[in-house]
Motif scaffolding. Structure first.
Motif, short mmCIF file in Angstrom:
data_model
loop_
_atom_site.label_atom_id
_atom_site.label_comp_id
_atom_site.label_asym_id
_atom_site.label_seq_id
_atom_site.Cartn_x
_atom_site.Cartn_y
_atom_site.Cartn_z
N VAL A 108 0.86 -1.17 0.00
CA VAL A 108 0.00 0.00 0.00
C VAL A 108 0.90 1.23 0.00
O VAL A 108 1.73 1.41 0.91
CB VAL A 108 -0.94 0.01 1.23
CG1 VAL A 108 -1.80 1.26 1.24
CG2 VAL A 108 -1.79 -1.25 1.26
N ALA A 109 0.79 2.04 -1.03
CA ALA A 109 1.64 3.22 -1.18
C ALA A 109 1.50 4.14 0.03
O ALA A 109 0.39 4.41 0.49
CB ALA A 109 1.28 3.98 -2.45
N GLY A 110 2.63 4.58 0.54
CA GLY A 110 2.63 5.55 1.63
C GLY A 110 2.58 4.93 3.02
O GLY A 110 2.78 5.63 4.00
N ILE A 111 2.31 3.64 3.13
CA ILE A 111 2.27 2.99 4.44
C ILE A 111 3.50 2.11 4.56
O ILE A 111 3.75 1.26 3.72
CB ILE A 111 0.98 2.16 4.64
CG1 ILE A 111 -0.25 3.08 4.56
CG2 ILE A 111 1.03 1.44 5.98
CD1 ILE A 111 -1.57 2.36 4.71
N LEU A 146 2.78 7.08 6.60
CA LEU A 146 2.38 6.47 7.86
C LEU A 146 3.38 5.36 8.18
O LEU A 146 3.73 4.56 7.31
CB LEU A 146 0.98 5.88 7.72
CG LEU A 146 0.35 5.19 8.91
CD1 LEU A 146 0.10 6.18 10.03
CD2 LEU A 146 -0.97 4.55 8.49
N LEU A 147 3.86 5.33 9.43
CA LEU A 147 4.79 4.29 9.87
C LEU A 147 4.12 3.51 10.99
O LEU A 147 3.73 4.09 12.00
CB LEU A 147 6.11 4.89 10.34
CG LEU A 147 7.19 3.92 10.77
CD1 LEU A 147 7.58 2.99 9.62
CD2 LEU A 147 8.41 4.67 11.28
N ILE A 148 4.02 2.20 10.82
CA ILE A 148 3.34 1.34 11.78
C ILE A 148 4.33 0.32 12.34
O ILE A 148 5.10 -0.27 11.59
CB ILE A 148 2.16 0.59 11.10
CG1 ILE A 148 1.17 1.58 10.52
CG2 ILE A 148 1.48 -0.35 12.10
CD1 ILE A 148 0.09 0.94 9.66
N ASP A 149 4.28 0.12 13.64
CA ASP A 149 5.08 -0.92 14.29
C ASP A 149 4.57 -2.27 13.79
O ASP A 149 3.40 -2.62 14.00
CB ASP A 149 4.93 -0.81 15.80
CG ASP A 149 5.74 -1.82 16.58
OD1 ASP A 149 6.05 -2.91 16.04
OD2 ASP A 149 6.07 -1.54 17.74
N SER A 150 5.41 -3.02 13.12
CA SER A 150 4.97 -4.29 12.54
C SER A 150 4.54 -5.30 13.59
O SER A 150 3.81 -6.24 13.29
CB SER A 150 6.06 -4.89 11.64
OG SER A 150 7.24 -5.11 12.38
N LEU A 165 0.74 -5.69 13.94
CA LEU A 165 -0.01 -6.20 12.80
C LEU A 165 -0.12 -7.72 12.88
O LEU A 165 0.81 -8.39 13.29
CB LEU A 165 0.67 -5.79 11.49
CG LEU A 165 0.82 -4.28 11.29
CD1 LEU A 165 1.67 -4.00 10.06
CD2 LEU A 165 -0.54 -3.63 11.16
N VAL A 166 -1.23 -8.25 12.45
CA VAL A 166 -1.41 -9.70 12.45
C VAL A 166 -0.51 -10.32 11.39
O VAL A 166 0.24 -11.25 11.66
CB VAL A 166 -2.89 -10.08 12.22
CG1 VAL A 166 -3.06 -11.58 12.13
CG2 VAL A 166 -3.76 -9.50 13.32
N ILE A 167 -0.57 -9.83 10.16
CA ILE A 167 0.29 -10.31 9.08
C ILE A 167 0.80 -9.09 8.32
O ILE A 167 0.11 -8.54 7.47
CB ILE A 167 -0.48 -11.25 8.12
CG1 ILE A 167 -1.06 -12.44 8.87
CG2 ILE A 167 0.45 -11.72 6.99
CD1 ILE A 167 -1.92 -13.35 8.00
N PRO A 168 2.03 -8.64 8.64
CA PRO A 168 2.56 -7.49 7.92
C PRO A 168 3.06 -7.89 6.53
O PRO A 168 3.53 -9.00 6.32
CB PRO A 168 3.73 -7.02 8.80
CG PRO A 168 4.12 -8.24 9.58
CD PRO A 168 2.88 -9.08 9.72
N ASN A 169 2.94 -6.97 5.60
CA ASN A 169 3.43 -7.21 4.24
C ASN A 169 4.91 -6.83 4.21
O ASN A 169 5.27 -5.67 4.43
CB ASN A 169 2.64 -6.35 3.24
CG ASN A 169 3.01 -6.63 1.81
OD1 ASN A 169 4.12 -7.04 1.51
ND2 ASN A 169 2.07 -6.39 0.91
N PRO A 170 5.81 -7.77 3.94
CA PRO A 170 7.24 -7.47 3.96
C PRO A 170 7.66 -6.42 2.93
O PRO A 170 8.68 -5.76 3.12
CB PRO A 170 7.91 -8.82 3.69
CG PRO A 170 6.86 -9.73 3.21
CD PRO A 170 5.53 -9.17 3.63
N ALA A 171 6.87 -6.23 1.89
CA ALA A 171 7.21 -5.22 0.88
C ALA A 171 7.07 -3.80 1.45
O ALA A 171 7.62 -2.85 0.90
CB ALA A 171 6.31 -5.38 -0.34
N MET A 172 6.38 -3.66 2.57
CA MET A 172 6.17 -2.35 3.18
C MET A 172 7.12 -2.10 4.36
O MET A 172 7.12 -1.04 4.95
CB MET A 172 4.71 -2.23 3.63
CG MET A 172 3.73 -2.32 2.47
SD MET A 172 2.01 -2.66 2.90
CE MET A 172 1.63 -1.45 4.09
N ASP A 173 7.93 -3.10 4.69
CA ASP A 173 8.79 -3.04 5.87
C ASP A 173 10.09 -2.29 5.57
O ASP A 173 10.75 -2.56 4.56
CB ASP A 173 9.11 -4.46 6.35
CG ASP A 173 9.84 -4.46 7.67
OD1 ASP A 173 9.38 -3.78 8.61
OD2 ASP A 173 10.89 -5.13 7.76
#
Length: 190
Positions: free
Chosen positions: A44-47, A146-150, A153-161
């Protein structure tokens, strides 16, 4: 949650991190189920996501200190592991004297961390000082909104990490302390 509070909690965890590989091996191990393969949708762009503790703990400087401390206590940790082996299937049955040995080792390891050599302490302090600006740099380079502590998250997308990018940048900024043991070949360059 602001970057500063994420960084503060990660720094506290990194500087007070008490689990070592030798001691972790000494603890009774529980069987873990194999995670199913997951196919992620597009990023997701920007997240962006980050593992704040890993962004500090995975740096070469912190890992070098951990390897040094682990090597100092490895023999004792292995002996404890052997003593704990008969209780692996029923950890509650571990004798109190053996639990006290584990606790004493944990205390000595924590005390050793609190009494780091000046070069080691300086490296960890530099990591703590550099982590916020480094996270901000990567955040801006990746054009995150937006920066979220992985970890939440239940299942983080590694492409956004961005964790690995932060670790790599911190490794460029803060080298491992001189005289620190080299990383094992399997973990170098990850």
């Amino acid at each position: 949650m602001k970057i500063q509070s994420i960084v503060a909690s990660a720094c506290i965890a990194a500087l007070g991190f008490t689990a070592t590989s030798a001691l972790a091996q000494a603890q009774p191990q529980q069987q873990q189920q194999q995670a199913p393969q997951i196919t992620h949708g597009p990023a997701v762009a920007g997240i962006c996501t980050i593992d704040p503790q890993a962004s500090i703990l995975a740096t070469n400087a912190v890992q070098a200190v951990e390897r040094k401390i682990n090597s100092e206590f490895a023999a004792e940790g292995q002996k404890l592991q052997q003593e704990l082996q008969p209780y692996a299937n029923n950890p509650q049955s571990t004798p109190e004297a053996l639990r006290k040995k584990v606790q004493d080792l944990q205390t000595r390891i924590a005390n050793r961390r609190n009494n780091l050599q000046p070069a080691e302490r300086q490296a960890q302090e530099r990591i703590a000082a550099e982590v916020t600006p480094t996270i901000t740099e990567i955040y801006q380079q990746r054009r995150c909104s937006l920066l979220i502590d992985s970890g939440v998250l239940v299942i983080p997308n590694p492409a956004m990490d961005i964790t690995r990018a932060v670790v790599d940048r911190l490794n460029q900024k803060v080298p491992a302390p001189a005289g620190a043991p080299a990383a094992p070949a399997a973990t170098q360059g990850r």
